[in-house]
Scaffold this active site. Sequence first.
Site, PDB file in Angstrom:
ATOM      1  NE  ARG A 165      -2.823   1.048   3.472  1.00  0.00           N
ATOM      2  CZ  ARG A 165      -3.763   1.070   4.427  1.00  0.00           C
ATOM      3  NH1 ARG A 165      -5.047   1.129   4.091  1.00  0.00           N
ATOM      4  NH2 ARG A 165      -3.422   1.005   5.705  1.00  0.00           N
TER       5      ARG A 165
ATOM      6  CG  ASP B 129      -5.404   2.479  11.108  1.00  0.00           C
ATOM      7  OD1 ASP B 129      -6.447   3.112  11.390  1.00  0.00           O
ATOM      8  OD2 ASP B 129      -5.323   1.732  10.120  1.00  0.00           O
TER       9      ASP B 129
END
EC number: 2.3.3.9
Length: 723
Positions: free
Chosen positions: A338, A629
């Site tokens: 990613r 996160d």
Amino acid sequence: MSRVDKNGLAIETVLHDFLVEEVLPGLAVDADKFFADFSAIVHDLAPKNCALLAKRDELQVKIDDWYRRHGAPADMDEYQSFLREIGYLLPEGSDFQVSTQNVDPEIASIAGPQLVVPVMNARYALNAANARWGSLYDALYGTDAIPESDGAEKGKSYNPKRGEKVIAWVRDFLDTSAPLQDCRWKDVGSFAVKDGALVVRSIDGEQAMLTDGKHFAGYRGDAAAPTHILLKNNGIHIEIVIDAATTIGKADPAHISDVWLESAITTIMDCEDSIAAVDAEDKVVVYRNWLGLMKGDLQEEVAKGGTSFIRTLNPDLQYAGPDGAAFEVHRRSLMLVRNVGHLMISPAILDRDGNEVPEGIMDAAITGLIALYDIGPSGRRKNSRTGSMYVVKPKMHGPEEVAFAVEIFSRVEDALGLPRNTIKMGIMDEERRTTVNLKECIRAARERVVFINTGFLDRTGDEIHTSMEAGPMIRKGDMRQAAWISAYENWNVDIGLECGLAGHAQIGKGMWAMPDLMAAMLEQKIAHPKAGANTAWVPSPTAATLHATHYHRVNVARVQQGLKDRARAKLSDILSVPVAVRPNWTPEEIQRELDNNAQGILGYVVRWVDQGVGCSKVPDINNVGLMEDRATLRISAQHMANWLHHKVVTEAQIIETMRRMAAVVDRQNASDPAYQPMAGNFDDSIAFQAALDLVLKGREQPNGYTEPVLHRRRLELKAKHTA
């Protein structure tokens, strides 16, 4: 800091030296040509990047103004007409089917769990890559999936009573996943392979076969007394380990010592939301670990129980098929990477005008260069056997931004001498403008797309920020029951199937955020494959093994086939705004909401800013550990900013809450010797000030993103420590 000039790019020396000394020498890529092409990509595409970000801001200004005049939309036709008028909601084109080629079966056809792991941490990255297989016995024994009642406590040493419950659970699982004719798995006494079939003898001496012989996929050892039996169900494997020398195997009638499941079929090596990389030094750590994964030589010393060992990537294993012919079983998760989205710029490289370069362009060029070790002309082909690189692209707003990512990938392919469409794209459906234009987003990447995924967490953050002016949002815990959520989840599957992703790409669902609550995950997360998702995110290798059981119970390909005739989810539901119609919260409810949000924000931000940890398990107000996160941070910060803006709470109330919860977070981190307390140090604690910025300046943040504040404050702390 020193820099090296390369074709108009001023590259920090630590990054330049890494590329020149560690990456390029092993590749058939001319260094001068690479830097010249890289510079051309940056200077050609950075202005487009800036223009797309400006368009985000322009649309938000228009939407804010509309909400100020109308409030939450009562007339959905009028609201949709407005969104079309400003170019937020785009016309939908004719039907089409994606045409992505050279996709590995782990993505195209195998349904199973997906890990997302911070690639900045070598140990986590290795654990995830090796989580393709996991012990079901261990996963059940070591978690709350098996209750600790009736004498089945975990304890410090092996508890046979608990072991019996684990074994019984697994035998029942085998009865449904690979049933035997006229025999239960608990009654099996021995195994043999004869004439290409698995022959089972019960403890009573009766012979039995698999109900469906196709479930038998292979074995290791002697056919008359194999040491490993490989079964296959719904496209994924089960391995039965037979070893009478172990404690478990000795006590088992068939000497079964363990049952392993193919678990994390794919893993996203994350350069984005789960890491804290703010400068060239950090980015080199990210890229070096990705290099080790692509070269296959990443290793990490791991200390356990007073001893240490070197962890490396698992090798593939040889098995004999039913016909005796040898074949290889993959023992590593297929890795995607990613990259960061279009928003952030990086001080690691400056362009010819002294501007920091778009970090997403930098990631594409450098992770692509490194991927040549696997997919280049002399590549190992140990990650992708089909010669593809898989890049997950997050936080894109609409088809124009997807098309821009396609352009970046095309330019990188040209620079690296790769065939067109080698770099595949995963599209994160985590921004509202992408959701409502999803079909056109997929169309823009129809030759590259291998993945669409609903990201409930970021998507909620964007929902709050987009409609910030519409009114006070409902409580965060009520958001999962809001009308837009279920419509959004169904819409993603509906559009994906319409565009032909079944059998070609992943349709994914989001994270189970409670890594300690595995019993609840076993009960609830089966909803993802039942909804037509052929992958879903899990927080650990253990969770991957447990979630894998769901893909044995649910044939996702069959579910997807059945969903193709379903009426598409309603756009009007997706566009419904989750504002509280008549908020009547008590002061206690409001304070509890503030406390919960503040604790999550502080618990995450303090480790991000002070220690550079991008993904943390943070206890919530009920002391349940939650994976935090930047996506979870975005929701909490935007929610508090929304309530402040609409005067549900005051700034003084937020500051008081933050200070009080800082003391709670300090206590929760008391055992960490590297931890710096915030309480009593509020003015000097850069982490505490960052948390306040995220809330008090939440409305100013671009699309509600947290990265600008976090990066600025982390760089401030690093500068303070080096001063």
